[in-house]
Write a protein that holds these residues in place. Structure first.
Motif, PDB file in Angstrom:
ATOM      1  N   ALA A 295       0.835  -1.208   0.000  1.00 26.21           N
ATOM      2  CA  ALA A 295       0.000   0.000   0.000  1.00 26.21           C
ATOM      3  C   ALA A 295       0.866   1.253   0.000  1.00 26.21           C
ATOM      4  O   ALA A 295       0.555   2.234  -0.673  1.00 26.21           O
ATOM      5  CB  ALA A 295      -0.926  -0.009   1.215  1.00 26.21           C
ATOM      6  N   ALA A 296       1.981   1.193   0.749  1.00 23.31           N
ATOM      7  CA  ALA A 296       2.846   2.372   0.843  1.00 23.31           C
ATOM      8  C   ALA A 296       3.588   2.626  -0.465  1.00 23.31           C
ATOM      9  O   ALA A 296       4.181   3.682  -0.644  1.00 23.31           O
ATOM     10  CB  ALA A 296       3.840   2.211   1.985  1.00 23.31           C
ATOM     11  N   SER A 297       3.583   1.650  -1.383  1.00 27.53           N
ATOM     12  CA  SER A 297       4.296   1.884  -2.635  1.00 27.53           C
ATOM     13  C   SER A 297       3.348   2.151  -3.794  1.00 27.53           C
ATOM     14  O   SER A 297       3.764   2.187  -4.939  1.00 27.53           O
ATOM     15  CB  SER A 297       5.218   0.697  -2.948  1.00 27.53           C
ATOM     16  N   THR A 298       2.059   2.342  -3.510  1.00 26.84           N
ATOM     17  CA  THR A 298       1.149   2.734  -4.589  1.00 26.84           C
ATOM     18  C   THR A 298       1.433   4.176  -4.969  1.00 26.84           C
ATOM     19  O   THR A 298       2.102   4.911  -4.248  1.00 26.84           O
ATOM     20  CB  THR A 298      -0.323   2.626  -4.136  1.00 26.84           C
ATOM     21  N   SER A 299       0.900   4.586  -6.121  1.00 26.82           N
ATOM     22  CA  SER A 299       1.243   5.922  -6.624  1.00 26.82           C
ATOM     23  C   SER A 299       0.680   7.011  -5.726  1.00 26.82           C
ATOM     24  O   SER A 299       1.267   8.070  -5.573  1.00 26.82           O
ATOM     25  CB  SER A 299       0.720   6.097  -8.050  1.00 26.82           C
ATOM     26  N   TRP A 300      -0.453   6.714  -5.048  1.00 27.99           N
ATOM     27  CA  TRP A 300      -0.997   7.712  -4.115  1.00 27.99           C
ATOM     28  C   TRP A 300       0.026   8.014  -3.019  1.00 27.99           C
ATOM     29  O   TRP A 300       0.306   9.157  -2.708  1.00 27.99           O
ATOM     30  CB  TRP A 300      -2.293   7.182  -3.483  1.00 27.99           C
ATOM     31  N   ALA A 301       0.594   6.924  -2.478  1.00 28.13           N
ATOM     32  CA  ALA A 301       1.524   7.093  -1.376  1.00 28.13           C
ATOM     33  C   ALA A 301       2.862   7.649  -1.867  1.00 28.13           C
ATOM     34  O   ALA A 301       3.524   8.405  -1.174  1.00 28.13           O
ATOM     35  CB  ALA A 301       1.736   5.767  -0.660  1.00 28.13           C
ATOM     36  N   ASN A 302       3.234   7.274  -3.093  1.00 32.05           N
ATOM     37  CA  ASN A 302       4.547   7.661  -3.602  1.00 32.05           C
ATOM     38  C   ASN A 302       4.759   9.165  -3.621  1.00 32.05           C
ATOM     39  O   ASN A 302       5.866   9.644  -3.473  1.00 32.05           O
ATOM     40  CB  ASN A 302       4.762   7.104  -5.006  1.00 32.05           C
ATOM     41  N   ARG A 303       3.659   9.910  -3.801  1.00 38.17           N
ATOM     42  CA  ARG A 303       3.798  11.354  -3.848  1.00 38.17           C
ATOM     43  C   ARG A 303       4.102  11.925  -2.463  1.00 38.17           C
ATOM     44  O   ARG A 303       4.519  13.051  -2.328  1.00 38.17           O
ATOM     45  CB  ARG A 303       2.521  11.984  -4.407  1.00 38.17           C
ATOM     46  N   ARG A 304       3.847  11.138  -1.420  1.00 42.79           N
ATOM     47  CA  ARG A 304       4.021  11.642  -0.064  1.00 42.79           C
ATOM     48  C   ARG A 304       5.252  11.069   0.629  1.00 42.79           C
ATOM     49  O   ARG A 304       5.630  11.526   1.698  1.00 42.79           O
ATOM     50  CB  ARG A 304       2.789  11.287   0.765  1.00 42.79           C
ATOM     51  N   VAL A 305       5.868  10.079   0.021  1.00 40.56           N
ATOM     52  CA  VAL A 305       6.952   9.380   0.701  1.00 40.56           C
ATOM     53  C   VAL A 305       8.166  10.275   0.868  1.00 40.56           C
ATOM     54  O   VAL A 305       8.476  11.083  -0.003  1.00 40.56           O
ATOM     55  CB  VAL A 305       7.346   8.118  -0.089  1.00 40.56           C
ATOM     56  N   GLY A 306       8.829  10.154   1.995  1.00 42.94           N
ATOM     57  CA  GLY A 306      10.040  10.930   2.221  1.00 42.94           C
ATOM     58  C   GLY A 306      11.277  10.074   2.295  1.00 42.94           C
ATOM     59  O   GLY A 306      12.053  10.214   3.223  1.00 42.94           O
ATOM     60  N   THR A 307      11.480   9.152   1.335  1.00 44.10           N
ATOM     61  CA  THR A 307      12.686   8.332   1.364  1.00 44.10           C
ATOM     62  C   THR A 307      13.911   9.222   1.309  1.00 44.10           C
ATOM     63  O   THR A 307      14.041  10.024   0.392  1.00 44.10           O
ATOM     64  CB  THR A 307      12.761   7.407   0.128  1.00 44.10           C
ATOM     65  N   PRO A 308      14.836   9.106   2.295  1.00 42.70           N
ATOM     66  CA  PRO A 308      16.079   9.881   2.193  1.00 42.70           C
ATOM     67  C   PRO A 308      16.775   9.545   0.864  1.00 42.70           C
ATOM     68  O   PRO A 308      16.944   8.369   0.533  1.00 42.70           O
ATOM     69  CB  PRO A 308      16.889   9.394   3.390  1.00 42.70           C
ATOM     70  N   ALA A 309      17.122  10.578   0.098  1.00 36.39           N
ATOM     71  CA  ALA A 309      17.581  10.350  -1.274  1.00 36.39           C
ATOM     72  C   ALA A 309      18.867   9.530  -1.329  1.00 36.39           C
ATOM     73  O   ALA A 309      19.109   8.814  -2.304  1.00 36.39           O
ATOM     74  CB  ALA A 309      17.770  11.689  -1.986  1.00 36.39           C
ATOM     75  N   SER A 310      19.710   9.629  -0.307  1.00 43.41           N
ATOM     76  CA  SER A 310      20.991   8.924  -0.388  1.00 43.41           C
ATOM     77  C   SER A 310      20.943   7.578   0.327  1.00 43.41           C
ATOM     78  O   SER A 310      21.973   6.953   0.534  1.00 43.41           O
ATOM     79  CB  SER A 310      22.101   9.780   0.221  1.00 43.41           C
ATOM     80  N   LEU A 311      19.725   7.104   0.716  1.00 39.67           N
ATOM     81  CA  LEU A 311      19.620   5.863   1.485  1.00 39.67           C
ATOM     82  C   LEU A 311      20.281   4.693   0.747  1.00 39.67           C
ATOM     83  O   LEU A 311      19.966   4.428  -0.408  1.00 39.67           O
ATOM     84  CB  LEU A 311      18.157   5.534   1.763  1.00 39.67           C
ATOM     85  N   GLY A 312      21.215   4.033   1.405  1.00 40.61           N
ATOM     86  CA  GLY A 312      21.858   2.858   0.832  1.00 40.61           C
ATOM     87  C   GLY A 312      23.073   3.177  -0.018  1.00 40.61           C
ATOM     88  O   GLY A 312      23.756   2.273  -0.473  1.00 40.61           O
ATOM     89  N   ILE A 313      23.361   4.456  -0.238  1.00 40.67           N
ATOM     90  CA  ILE A 313      24.492   4.809  -1.111  1.00 40.67           C
ATOM     91  C   ILE A 313      25.660   5.298  -0.263  1.00 40.67           C
ATOM     92  O   ILE A 313      25.528   6.266   0.472  1.00 40.67           O
ATOM     93  CB  ILE A 313      24.091   5.915  -2.107  1.00 40.67           C
TER      94      ILE A 313
END
Lengths: 320, 380
Positions: A295-313
C-alpha cells in the motif's frame, strides 16, 4: 465483541508495540543519515541476551540492576552497529549484504545463541523485571487506566523518546544537518558537515535503540531467554520505517497497530476463542506488513513518501 | 573525508591479490574465532581439530557434510542468481518450505508412478511451488516497486506458519492421521519408497542426487549469466536500472523471471529435502535448519558466482555438519552462525579492500610534483 477483550488486546498491544517503537526509531535515525541497517533483528537479540545476563548475574536493588541491564543492552546493540558502520560506511561494503551479515552473525543460530549458552541463562525465569507503575494514581480509570496509566517505566521512557526524536529531527540544528546528510551528502559536506561522523553516530544510536528494543523482551514482556525470541520483530521494525514515510509520529502509530496484530492471537487464545487457527494469528503481523508495504508503494503514497535520497548509497568525496 | 587514511580505487587489481585476499580473509576469520573461543574458555586448537575430523575424516563425516551442503547449494544459487541483478530475494527460506510442501504433495499423490517419472515430477513440483511463492514479492516489486527485501523476508515467516498449520493444526492431506502414535505426536505422511531419490555410493560415502542436480544447475546458471543475452540484460539491470530501461530491456518481466528462477531453485532445495533426506514434511526440522538464510551467506562468500557457490556450500556444509556432530558444552550451537558471520565480515571487507589502494594521507600528491607532471605534459 466484548469490550473487555478489546481493552485486553489494546493493553497487550502496547507491550508488543514498545520494542517496535524503540527499534523502529533507531532504524529511522540511521536511515535518515543514509544508512540502511538490516541488522536490527540481530541487534535486538544481542540486546535481549545481554540485558537478561546482566539482570540475572548482578545483585543489588531491582532498580539498579534493571538500569545496568538496560545500559548493557544498548552497548551490545551499538557494538553490532559498529560492525555494520565500519563495513558499510568506511569500507563501503554493500549495505544490504553487510546488514544481513550482522543479523546472521548475531542472530538465532549466531552469537546471541552462543552467549546464551556460554552464560548459561536459557530456560530460567528472570529475577528482576519492569512492572507497571500507577501513573498519577489514574490506573483505575475506565479504559484509559489500564491502557495508558499503568504501563512500566520502559514504556513511558519510549514515549519520552518519541518526543525527543521528533524535537531533534525537526527543531534542532543537528537534526536539520542529519536530514541534509541523508538527502544530499555532497551538499552537506560542502556546508562543512562531517558526513561520516553523522552516519557513524546515528547508526550507533540506531543499534543502541535496537538493543533496547530487545531488552524490552527479556526485562518486561516475558523475562526469559530463548534463542531467537524476538521472532521477526526487528524486520517488522524496518518495514515500519518505510510505511511511516520516515516520520517518527507515524512510526509510533504503526508500531501500536502492529502491536494489535501481534496481541490478537495470544489474547484470544487465553480466552479460549478459537475461530481461526493459531498459525493464522501468528502469521498476521507478517501478512499485514506485506500488505502495508504494498500500500505504501502505490502511486498515491509515492507522492508523499520521504525516502532519504541517499539511502543505501555510500558517500565518498574522493570519487565522482 | 577526514581521518588519516587515504582510500582510492585501484584501476585494476593484480592477479595475486585476487587470489591472496580471500585466503587471507578466511585466515583472519579463523584467528578472530580462535580469540573468541579462548575468551569463552575453549581451546581453539583442539576445537579446530575436532571440527576438521567431524566434517571430513571421521566415519560418515564426509557424507554428512554433503547432506548439509546440498540444500545450501540450492539456496546459495537462489540468492546468488537474484543478487547478481541486485534483486534482493531474501525469501529462499520460505521458498524452500513451499518447495518441500509441493514436492511432498507430488510424492504422495503420484506415489504409484514409475520411479524416474515420480522423481522428475517431485523436482518440478518443488520448483513450481517455490516459483509461485517468489512471484508474490516479484509482482509487488515489478508493478508497485515495493521493497522486495522485506516482502520476501516476511513471506518466510508466513510460509513457516503455513507448514506448521498443515502438520500440527489441521487434518490436511500432508498429515499422517492413521498411524496410532500420530495423534499424540503429529507428523506428516511418509512417502512411498519409490519417491526417495537415489544417491551414488562409493564405499562408505554417499553422494546425494540433489547435489549432482545442484552442480548441474550451477553450471546452467553460470552459462545463463555469462553467455546469453538474458544474462547480459541481467547484468545491465544490476549495474544501472535506468540504462536498462533506456536500452529497451523489459525490466518488469526481467524482475519477474529472475525472481521466479531464483524461487524455483530454492523450491528444488525443498524437493531435495523431501526426496533425498526426509521423505516426510517436517516443519520443525526445516525451520530449525535455516538453510534459506545460510544460502545468503554462501552466495555472499562466493561473490555471487554460481560455480563458487558449489565450493562454498561444501565449506559451510562442513562447518554446519561439524557443529551438529560436536554440539554440546564444548561446542555451543550458536557457534556455527557466529563463525559464518565472522567469515562473512572478513571476506566482504577483504574483497572491497582488494579493489582499493590504502595509504596514509600525507603520501597524497603534493602541489610541487603535480606541477612537475603538468610541465612534462605540455613540453613539445
Amino acid at each position: 465483541m466484548n469490550s473487555n477483550i478489546v481493552i485486553a488486546v489494546l493493553v497487550s498491544a502496547i507491550g508488543f508495540g514498545t520494542p517496535l517503537v524503540l527499534a523502529g526509531l533507531g532504524e529511522l535515525l540511521a536511515e535518515r543519515s543514509g544508512v540502511l541497517n538490516l541488522g536490527v533483528e540481530g541487534m535486538m537479540l544481542m540486546g535481549a541476551v545481554t540485558a537478561f545476563f546482566v539482570s540475572q548475574k548482578t545483585h543489588g536493588p531491582t532498580a539498579l540492576v534493571l538500569l545496568l541491564a538496560v545500559l548493557a543492552s544498548m552497548v551490545a546493540g551499538s557494538a553490532m552497529a559498529l560492525i555494520h558502520a565500519v563495513l558499510s560506511i568506511t569500507i563501503r561494503v554493500n549495505q544490504i549484504v553487510s546488514g544481513l551479515a550482522v543479523t546472521i552473525f548475531a542472530g538465532i543460530i549466531g552469537l546471541s545463541s552462543y552467549l546464551g549458552q556460554v552464560w548459561n541463562i536459557g530456560g530460567v525465569a528472570g529475577h528482576h523485571q519492569f512492572n507497571g507503575i500507577d501513573l498519577f494514581g489514574l490506573q483505575n480509570l475506565p479504559i484509559v487506566g489500564p491502557i495508558i496509566f499503568s504501563e512500566d517505566a520502559f514504556v513511558y521512557a519510549s514515549w519520552v523518546l518519541v518526543l525527543a526524536v521528533l524535537y531533534y529531527l525537526y527543531r534542532t540544528r543537528p537534526g536539520l544537518y542529519l536530514r541534509a546528510v541523508g538527502e544530499n551528502p555532497a551538499a552537506a559536506d560542502a556546508m562543512g558537515i562531517n558526513v561520516t561522523a553523522y552516519r557513524y553516530v546515528h547508526t550507533l544510536i540506531g543499534g543502541a535503540l535496537a538493543g533496547l528494543g530487545g531488552a524490552y523482551f527479556t526485562l518486561a514482556l516475558a523475562p526469559i531467554w530463548t534463542d531467537g525470541l524476538t521472532a521477526g520483530f526487528g524486520w517488522i521494525a524496518i518495514a515500519l520505517v518505510i510505511f511511516a514515510f520516515w516520520r517518527p509520529d507515524l512510526l509510533v502509530l504503526g508500531a501500536y497497530l502492529f502491536g494489535i496484530f501481534s496481541a490478537l492471537g495470544p489474547t484470544l487464545e487465553t480466552r479460549g476463542i478459537t475461530v481461526l487457527p493459531s498459525e493464522f494469528y501468528s502469521a498476521l503481523p507478517f501478512l499485514m506488513t506485506v500488505i502495508a508495504l504494498a500500500a505504501a508503494s502505490t502511486s498515491w503514497a509515492n507522492r508523499r513518501v520521504g525516502t532519504p535520497a541517499s539511502l543505501g548509497i555510500p558517500y565518498t568525496r574522493e570519487e565522482g | 573525508m577526514t581521518g588519516p587514511l587515504h582510500i582510492e580505487r585501484r584501476l585494476d587489481t593484480p592477479k595475486w591479490l585476487k587470489v591472496a585476499v580471500p585466503f587471507a580473509s578466511i585466515l583472519l576469520a579463523a584467528i578472530i574465532v580462535a580469540i573468541l573461543l579462548a575468551a569463552t574458555g575453549h581451546n581453539p586448537f583442539s576445537t579446530y581439530h575436532q571440527m576438521y575430523s567431524a566434517s571430513v575424516t571421521a566415519d560418515g563425516a564426509l557424507t554428512s557434510t554433503f547432506v548439509y551442503a546440498t540444500p545450501m547449494l540450492f539456496t546459495g544459487l537462489c540468492a546468488a542468481f537474484a543478487f547478481r541483478m541486485r534483486t534482493w530475494n531474501i525469501g529462499g527460506e520460505g521458498q524452500l518450505y513451499m518447495g518441500a510442501v509441493g514436492a511432498s504433495a507430488v510424492g504422495l499423490v503420484l506415489g504409484d508412478w514409475p520411479r524416474p517419472l515420480l522423481i522428475i515430477a517431485m523436482v518440478i513440483g518443488g520448483a513450481l511451488a517455490g516459483m509461485l511463492w517468489a512471484c508474490i514479492p516479484a509482482l509487488l516489486r515489478a508493478y508497485l516497486r515495493t521493497n522486495e527485501i522485506l516482502t520476501s523476508l516476511m513471506l518466510n515467516y508466513v510460509a513457516g506458519f503455513f507448514m506448521y498449520y498443515l502438520i500440527y493444526d489441521s487434518s490436511s492431506y500432508w498429515r499422517d492421521l492413521t498411524t496410532p502414535g500420530a495423534s499424540v505426536f503429529p507428523t506428516g505422511k511418509t512417502l512411498v519408497a519409490n519417491a526417495s531419490w537415489p544417491g551414488i555410493t562409493i564405499g562408505t560415502f554417499t553422494l546425494p542426487m540433489g547435489f549432482i542436480l545442484g552442480v548441474g544447475l550451477a553450471v546452467g546458471l553460470l552459462v545463463l549469466i555469462r553467455s546469453t543475452r538474458y544474462g547480459f540484460e541481467m547484468r545491465v539491470m544490476g549495474d544501472s536500472p535506468q540504462a536498462a530501461n533506456y536500452s529497451g530491456i523489459r525490466t518488469k518481466r526481467k524482475i519477474l523471471s529472475v525472481m521466479a528462477i531464483s524461487g524455483g531453485v530454492a523450491g528444488i532445495a525443498g524437493s531435495s529435502q523431501i526426496g533425498d533426506f526426509g521423505h516426510v514434511l517436517d516443519p520443525r526440522g526445516l525451520q530449525q535448519a535455516q538453510y534459506g538464510y545460510t544460502g545468503i551467506v554462501v552466495a555472499a562468500l562466493a561473490l555471487y558466482n554460481p560455480l563458487a557457490v558449489v565450493l562454498v556450500s561444501l565449506l559451510i556444509g562442513g562447518l554446519t555438519s561439524a557443529g551438529f556432530a560436536l554440539e554440546g558444552p564444548s561446542f555451543p550451537t550458536g557457534l556455527v552462525g557466529t563463525m559464518e558471520g565472522i567469515i562473512l565480515f572478513t571476506v566482504l571487507g577483504g574483497e572491497i579492500l582488494a579493489r582499493y589502494r590504502i595509504g596514509l594521507r600525507h603520501r597524497a600528491v603534493t602541489p610541487a610534483s603535480a606541477g612537475a607532471n603538468f610541465g612534462t605534459e605540455v613540453a613539445p
